[in-house]
Design an enzyme around this catalytic site. Structure first.
Site, PDB file in Angstrom:
ATOM      1  N   GLY A   1      35.963 -27.877  57.451  1.00  0.00           N
ATOM      2  CA  GLY A   1      36.654 -26.809  58.559  1.00  0.00           C
ATOM      3  C   GLY A   1      36.204 -25.594  58.473  1.00  0.00           C
ATOM      4  O   GLY A   1      35.376 -25.309  57.664  1.00  0.00           O
TER       5      GLY A   1
ATOM      6  N   GLY B   1      37.380 -21.692  60.086  1.00  0.00           N
ATOM      7  CA  GLY B   1      38.443 -20.662  60.609  1.00  0.00           C
ATOM      8  C   GLY B   1      37.875 -19.259  60.632  1.00  0.00           C
ATOM      9  O   GLY B   1      36.451 -19.061  60.497  1.00  0.00           O
ATOM     10  N   THR B   2      38.527 -18.411  61.054  1.00  0.00           N
ATOM     11  CA  THR B   2      38.248 -17.266  61.073  1.00  0.00           C
ATOM     12  C   THR B   2      37.841 -16.300  60.007  1.00  0.00           C
ATOM     13  O   THR B   2      36.618 -15.662  59.927  1.00  0.00           O
ATOM     14  CB  THR B   2      39.369 -16.125  61.708  1.00  0.00           C
ATOM     15  OG1 THR B   2      39.865 -16.852  63.004  1.00  0.00           O
ATOM     16  CG2 THR B   2      38.860 -14.635  62.178  1.00  0.00           C
ATOM     17  N   PHE B   3      38.297 -16.725  58.806  1.00  0.00           N
ATOM     18  CA  PHE B   3      38.049 -16.469  57.642  1.00  0.00           C
ATOM     19  C   PHE B   3      36.819 -16.835  56.811  1.00  0.00           C
ATOM     20  O   PHE B   3      36.257 -16.200  55.931  1.00  0.00           O
ATOM     21  CB  PHE B   3      39.137 -16.514  56.396  1.00  0.00           C
ATOM     22  CG  PHE B   3      39.262 -18.053  56.098  1.00  0.00           C
ATOM     23  CD1 PHE B   3      38.623 -18.583  55.474  1.00  0.00           C
ATOM     24  CD2 PHE B   3      39.884 -18.911  56.845  1.00  0.00           C
ATOM     25  CE1 PHE B   3      38.437 -19.670  55.106  1.00  0.00           C
ATOM     26  CE2 PHE B   3      40.031 -20.170  56.741  1.00  0.00           C
ATOM     27  CZ  PHE B   3      39.252 -20.769  55.693  1.00  0.00           C
ATOM     28  N   GLY B   4      36.535 -17.971  57.268  1.00  0.00           N
ATOM     29  CA  GLY B   4      35.029 -18.451  56.764  1.00  0.00           C
ATOM     30  C   GLY B   4      35.171 -20.174  57.064  1.00  0.00           C
ATOM     31  O   GLY B   4      35.740 -20.554  57.895  1.00  0.00           O
ATOM     32  N   LYS B   5      34.666 -20.733  56.066  1.00  0.00           N
ATOM     33  CA  LYS B   5      34.463 -22.138  56.093  1.00  0.00           C
ATOM     34  C   LYS B   5      34.963 -22.860  54.841  1.00  0.00           C
ATOM     35  O   LYS B   5      35.046 -22.268  53.709  1.00  0.00           O
ATOM     36  CB  LYS B   5      33.143 -22.728  56.251  1.00  0.00           C
ATOM     37  CG  LYS B   5      32.462 -22.119  57.625  1.00  0.00           C
ATOM     38  CD  LYS B   5      30.954 -22.396  57.506  1.00  0.00           C
ATOM     39  CE  LYS B   5      30.349 -21.760  58.980  1.00  0.00           C
ATOM     40  NZ  LYS B   5      28.891 -22.157  59.182  1.00  0.00           N
TER      41      LYS B   5
ATOM     42  N   ASP C   1      53.008 -17.955  56.736  1.00  0.00           N
ATOM     43  CA  ASP C   1      52.323 -19.045  57.820  1.00  0.00           C
ATOM     44  C   ASP C   1      52.232 -20.389  57.476  1.00  0.00           C
ATOM     45  O   ASP C   1      51.427 -21.188  57.295  1.00  0.00           O
ATOM     46  CB  ASP C   1      50.885 -18.498  57.665  1.00  0.00           C
ATOM     47  CG  ASP C   1      49.962 -18.955  58.919  1.00  0.00           C
ATOM     48  OD1 ASP C   1      50.560 -19.091  59.810  1.00  0.00           O
ATOM     49  OD2 ASP C   1      48.639 -19.038  58.676  1.00  0.00           O
TER      50      ASP C   1
END
Length: 505
Positions: free
Chosen positions: A178, A180-184, A297
């Protein structure tokens, strides 16, 4: 003799041509990137790679991609393959959007949380990797080329995932799980133990590196206080810094609950499964609150199944008398793990103004009244309703519309809470403490959506003792006023959990 006069001739004006061109990057035979101007009426150089070009190969979670075997692909070989692949496609790949059962809030998409923890897509970026490696501090950036290494980052600071890449001289990558904005997040094999693990690879950008260090601090505390993992939070096995990327190693788990719902055509979970999920989630969050931590979250994407195994059953389609029955998946195990502590906040430390993903955001956050432990309880209430219906309770991306839907579900706000909200956000209220809905800016579709929102008792009809207790628990979790909202510790002692819910499909 007199000098003859000089006869001046008029010069013809050159024809004006309009030349359309674009600037691209080209990789030469020695692997160096150079700028090239391409005239639009000529074909691009064969080695031209557009930064916008991406290639996506999809795998469903029910069909796992084959393991990569010899020969081992080097990063140089992978770059050459990506270069050749890119040259055969257009500069912009158009991918049809996946069907969704929620409206996405654009602001929420930019948050640093992973939308799919065990995603079904395997994305490979075929863009020219940037030669810049992002610095972890305020000093100048370093280049991998200066160290004799091929670049490992793309232009946004994401680590370029290559199957069979060796990370930290210990982990061999298998596939991308997956992004996301933070990384993989990647699946990998620990060469020392031969165990499969998940590695969260943070982007090589200072703000994400700093945030990851906060998450490491939280995860280390959770493991220290619960070494046997009784409270079912993800455990950090190891962390390290690899080529300017913070990497967090954890156990390899199944897909996230949202992905299971999506692959099951958003069919609701059986009521005995919902009770099991509720007990585990409330226990996990109560453990966090005992440590003075607020998750902030909570959502189905941040709840992972330990096992993906399921059995199939033929069930009728609800609400359609003559419709043919359909196949439904039922989990064989309801064991779960709570993940993603990148936004977790200690109660005594700084609180951001806005937290939580839109669909699970508590009203006190929307109204700017401050937040604490009760915001997690509210998110859990939204999640439990989603488990019961299969879809998110609040389908919105606008604050005022969201509050109007909350009133449609739960009734009018309590007077004291509404007055506090009116002082903080007067634009949302009128006549003192009445919600200003619909206002002049509300669209026809927005009004229609709010009118279509059902009350909580319509969503969870109290048809039997199980539903009556479940409805009461959810109503207490979704209370407007955080001071009146049930705590997660109190919720664990609710009569709902004393009922024996029989197996259902």
């Amino acid at each position: 003799m007199p000098t003859p006069p000089v006869v001046s001739r008029k010069r013809k004006r050159a024809h004006q041509y309009t030349v359309s061109y674009s600037e691209v990057q080209e990789v030469d035979n020695e692997g160096r990137v150079r700028e090239v101007i391409v005239i639009e009426d000529t074909p691009p150089p064969l080695s031209t790679i557009s930064p916008a070009t991406t290639h996506t190969n999809g795998f469903s979670t029910s069909r796992q991609p084959p393991l990569y075997s010899a020969p081992i692909r080097t990063r140089a070989r992978a770059a050459a393959e990506a270069q050749a692949l890119s040259a055969s496609t257009s500069s912009t790949a158009i991918v049809a959007p996946a069907p969704k059962k929620r409206k996405r809030d654009q602001a929420d998409e930019t948050r640093g949380t992973l939308a799919r923890k065990v995603a079904t897509g395997f994305q490979q970026q075929a863009a020219v990797p940037s030669s810049k490696s992002w610095a972890s501090g305020s000093g100048p950036a370093t280049t991998d080329a200066s160290n004799g290494l091929l670049p490992c980052d793309d232009k946004e600071g994401h680590y370029i995932i290559v199957p069979d890449d060796i990370i930290y001289n210990r982990y061999r990558t298998i596939r991308l799980l997956g992004q996301g904005t933070f990384g993989k997040v990647v699946e990998a094999v620990d060469i020392q133990t031969q165990n499969r693990v998940a590695i969260k690879i943070i982007r090589a950008i200072p703000k994400y590196r700093d945030a990851s260090k906060i998450e490491i601090r939280v995860l280390q505390k959770l493991k220290e206080r619960d070494p046997a993992n009784v409270h079912k939070c993800i455990h950090l096995l190891h962390w390290f810094d690899h080529r300017n990327h913070i990497c967090l190693v954890s156990e390899l788990l199944g897909m996230c609950v949202y992905d299971f719902l999506k692959e099951n055509e958003f069919a609701p979970f059986p009521r005995n499964h919902i009770q099991s999920f509720a007990r585990q989630l409330l226990g996990s969050v109560a453990f966090l609150h005992d440590l003075h931590l607020i998750h902030t979250d909570l959502k189905p994407e941040n709840i992972l199944l330990v096992h993906n195994d399921y059995r199939l059953a033929i069930v009728p389609v609800p609400g359609k008398r003559n419709a043919p029955p359909r196949t439904k998946r039922t989990l064989q195990s309801t064991d779960i793990r709570l993940i993603d502590f990148g936004s977790a906040t200690f109660e005594e430390e700084y609180h951001s103004t806005v937290v939580s993903t839109r669909h699970y955001r508590a009203p006190e956050i929307i109204l700017g009244l401050g937040w604490s432990y009760p915001c997690d309880a509210y998110s859990l209430g939204c999640i439990l309703v989603e488990f019961y219906t299969g879809v998110a309770l609040y389908q919105t991306h606008d604050n005022l519309e969201h509050l109007a839907m909350m009133e449609a579900v739960m009734g009018k706000m309590p007077d004291r809470f509404a007055r506090a909200g009116a002082r903080s956000k007067p634009e949302f209220f009128k006549d003192g403490s009445r919600l200003n809905w619909p206002n002049t800016k509300a669209s026809r579709q927005s009004k229609k959506d709010v009118r279509a929102t059902k009350s909580l008792q319509e969503v969870i009809p109290p048809s039997d003792q199980i539903n009556k207790h479940f409805l009461d628990l959810v109503r207490r979790l979704l209370a407007f006023d955080p001071a009146q909202r049930i705590s997660v510790r109190e919720a664990l002692h609710h009569p709902y959990f004393s009922i024996n819910v029989s197996d259902e499909v």
